[in-house]
Scaffold this motif. Structure first.
Motif, PDB file in Angstrom:
ATOM      1  N   ALA A 142      76.931  59.666  73.939  1.00  0.00           N
ATOM      2  CA  ALA A 142      76.277  60.525  72.956  1.00  0.00           C
ATOM      3  C   ALA A 142      76.477  61.999  73.301  1.00  0.00           C
ATOM      4  O   ALA A 142      76.687  62.830  72.410  1.00  0.00           O
ATOM      5  CB  ALA A 142      74.783  60.189  72.880  1.00  0.00           C
ATOM      6  N   GLU A 143      76.429  62.313  74.590  1.00  0.00           N
ATOM      7  CA  GLU A 143      76.637  63.691  75.014  1.00  0.00           C
ATOM      8  C   GLU A 143      78.050  64.161  74.687  1.00  0.00           C
ATOM      9  O   GLU A 143      78.260  65.289  74.221  1.00  0.00           O
ATOM     10  CB  GLU A 143      76.368  63.836  76.506  1.00  0.00           C
ATOM     11  N   ALA A 144      79.024  63.290  74.897  1.00  0.00           N
ATOM     12  CA  ALA A 144      80.411  63.650  74.582  1.00  0.00           C
ATOM     13  C   ALA A 144      80.569  63.917  73.083  1.00  0.00           C
ATOM     14  O   ALA A 144      81.259  64.865  72.672  1.00  0.00           O
ATOM     15  CB  ALA A 144      81.356  62.537  75.029  1.00  0.00           C
ATOM     16  N   VAL A 201      70.820  78.531  73.263  1.00  0.00           N
ATOM     17  CA  VAL A 201      69.464  79.075  73.339  1.00  0.00           C
ATOM     18  C   VAL A 201      68.540  78.123  74.098  1.00  0.00           C
ATOM     19  O   VAL A 201      67.735  78.549  74.931  1.00  0.00           O
ATOM     20  CB  VAL A 201      68.907  79.313  71.918  1.00  0.00           C
ATOM     21  N   LEU A 202      68.647  76.832  73.822  1.00  0.00           N
ATOM     22  CA  LEU A 202      67.677  75.860  74.311  1.00  0.00           C
ATOM     23  C   LEU A 202      68.032  75.241  75.663  1.00  0.00           C
ATOM     24  O   LEU A 202      67.147  74.756  76.371  1.00  0.00           O
ATOM     25  CB  LEU A 202      67.525  74.725  73.281  1.00  0.00           C
ATOM     26  N   ARG A 203      69.292  75.236  76.064  1.00  0.00           N
ATOM     27  CA  ARG A 203      69.690  74.456  77.232  1.00  0.00           C
ATOM     28  C   ARG A 203      69.310  75.136  78.547  1.00  0.00           C
ATOM     29  O   ARG A 203      69.190  76.362  78.629  1.00  0.00           O
ATOM     30  CB  ARG A 203      71.189  74.198  77.202  1.00  0.00           C
ATOM     31  N   SER A 204      69.119  74.319  79.543  1.00  0.00           N
ATOM     32  CA  SER A 204      68.824  74.811  80.883  1.00  0.00           C
ATOM     33  C   SER A 204      70.089  75.400  81.511  1.00  0.00           C
ATOM     34  O   SER A 204      71.167  74.807  81.394  1.00  0.00           O
ATOM     35  CB  SER A 204      68.310  73.672  81.756  1.00  0.00           C
ATOM     36  N   PRO A 205      69.985  76.517  82.194  1.00  0.00           N
ATOM     37  CA  PRO A 205      71.170  77.075  82.864  1.00  0.00           C
ATOM     38  C   PRO A 205      71.630  76.205  84.036  1.00  0.00           C
ATOM     39  O   PRO A 205      72.762  76.346  84.485  1.00  0.00           O
ATOM     40  CB  PRO A 205      70.694  78.450  83.334  1.00  0.00           C
ATOM     41  N   ASP A 249      71.424  72.730  83.994  1.00  0.00           N
ATOM     42  CA  ASP A 249      71.960  71.474  83.461  1.00  0.00           C
ATOM     43  C   ASP A 249      72.076  71.639  81.956  1.00  0.00           C
ATOM     44  O   ASP A 249      71.091  71.536  81.226  1.00  0.00           O
ATOM     45  CB  ASP A 249      71.031  70.305  83.802  1.00  0.00           C
ATOM     46  N   HIS A 250      73.296  71.905  81.482  1.00  0.00           N
ATOM     47  CA  HIS A 250      73.505  72.220  80.078  1.00  0.00           C
ATOM     48  C   HIS A 250      73.238  71.043  79.140  1.00  0.00           C
ATOM     49  O   HIS A 250      73.237  71.212  77.922  1.00  0.00           O
ATOM     50  CB  HIS A 250      74.927  72.740  79.858  1.00  0.00           C
TER      51      HIS A 250
END
Length: 404
Positions: free
Chosen positions: A332-334, A358-362, A364-365
């Protein structure tokens, strides 16, 4: 962001002055100026069974202000006609109570009642007087004969009220003791704004619908965007309609009709729409139904083509991270990464907002930043909703040069 108490008396007074203006005789009215623009919207869906002799006091929050308020009542999912014999519009004081002097009857083709055929919508006549921007408007409706599938919007993130019998003309909260978290039959509110004023429609899923934002505080990301647009001196896009449905997909019906199947009714049919903001795809991706990135891209292209054919601009948004949600896996990530590459780099959209970044963690993207995470690793909290709205380039939403 708690409202400042000092502004409340002023806003109430303004609302009273705006909506208590009596209708002038038809012969004395001057021709209306400006153009009609949607100030509030909610996607229609099937919503249980209709109940006869029930009243609904529906609380909605306007975006742009203006005059000649109109509402649209929907029977899109009904299997028989439904009659509304009493419909009023007023301003919320608190709960089900209205600001005194603001509750006024709406008419339909000059009549006090309207019968909406199965699968259809009906719009009210314009109501003279001004409606302020960012106002809690209350639409009270009563149907003597509702039955069969009801049409409405399930997840309002807003408390509304019901009554037994017709109490729509009342301004007190008496007889409105039951609460609901859905909007029944009402799917749009429009006003007449100054010439050139436009609107943006957010076409999305549960994140756009506002799941996990604070109930009754209007903290969905389109609400924050609406507040930015009202304050902006660089754009004439002022209206915002939230057409998100929780669980919605681009390609397949399920939680509501798919974005492709509801585009005309929920987006393109509204007046004053200049821009379609497309933020959908995570439900297609995480469902693991065999949908490929090419399927998703084809769906996006169809939305873009149809919106462009209607003369609208289209802003695309990347799909946010959801690692930690039960349906996440590397496949799903791919797929998400492939879809986001298309949104960012294809040039198919007139503008792009990168909600993923905007939302992702620096660190762990693939995960949402904990500060923005409501706890389920998919839906942003109020801070995340505001960050999303703050990331929208208002010149892209304006799209003044028109679609490419």
């Amino acid at each position: 962001m708690r409202p400042r108490r000092s502004r409340v008396p002023f806003l109430v007074a303004l609302a009273v002055a705006a909506l208590s203006v009596p209708a002038a005789p038809a012969t004395a009215r001057t021709a209306p100026t400006g153009n009609e623009v949607i100030t509030w919207g909610a996607s229609a869906d099937r919503l249980g069974e209709g109940v006869p002799d029930r009243g609904y006091r529906l609380v909605v929050h306007t975006s742009v202000g203006g005059g000649d308020l109109r509402i649209r009542l929907s029977n899109a999912f009904g299997d028989r006609p439904v009659t509304f014999d009493s419909v009023y519009a007023g301003v919320q004081a608190a709960g089900a109570e209205l600001v005194r002097g603001t509750n006024r009857r709406l008419t339909f083709g000059g009549a006090r009642s309207a019968t909406v055929p199965a699968g259809a919508t009906v719009s009210s006549d314009p109501l003279p007087g001004r409606v302020p921007a960012e106002t809690n408007l209350v639409i009270s409706v009563h149907s003597p004969d509702a039955a069969g599938p009801a049409t409405g919007h399930g997840m309002a993130m807003q408390t509304s009220y019901t009554s037994q019998g017709d109490h729509t003309a009342q301004e007190s909260a008496e007889n409105w003791g039951s609460t609901i978290g859905s909007w029944f039959y009402l799917d749009a509110v429009t006003i007449r704004a100054s010439f050139g004023t436009g609107a943006v429609v957010a076409l999305g899923d549960s994140i756009t619908d506002g799941w996990q934002s604070s109930t009754d505080l209007n903290r969905r990301w389109p609400d924050y965007l609406a507040r930015r647009l009202q304050k902006s001196g660089t754009t004439t896009v002022k209206g915002v309609a939230n057409e998100g449905i929780s669980g919605n997909k681009v390609l397949a019906d399920g939680a509501g009709q798919s974005a492709l199947n509801r585009l005309d009714r929920d987006v393109l049919s509204h007046p004053g729409v200049r821009t379609v903001f497309v933020f959908e795809g995570v439900n297609d991706i995480k469902a693991h139904t065999g949908v490929t990135s090419q399927d998703m891209i084809a769906g996006y292209r169809k939305i873009i083509e149809r919106a462009h054919a209607a003369g609208k601009c289209v802003v695309g948004a990347t799909v946010g991270p959801f690692k930690g949600w039960s349906e996440w896996d590397p496949a799903a990530e791919a797929l998400r990464q492939e879809v986001n590459a298309f949104v960012r780099d294809s040039g198919a959209f007139d503008a792009v907002t990168d909600f993923d970044r905007v939302l992702r963690s620096p660190y762990d993207h693939e995960r949402i930043l904990p500060f923005f995470d409501n706890g389920d690793h998919l839906h942003p909290n109020d801070k995340g909703m505001q960050a999303m709205a703050d990331a929208v380039d208002l010149t892209g939403v304006d799209c003044a040069s028109g679609p490419s």
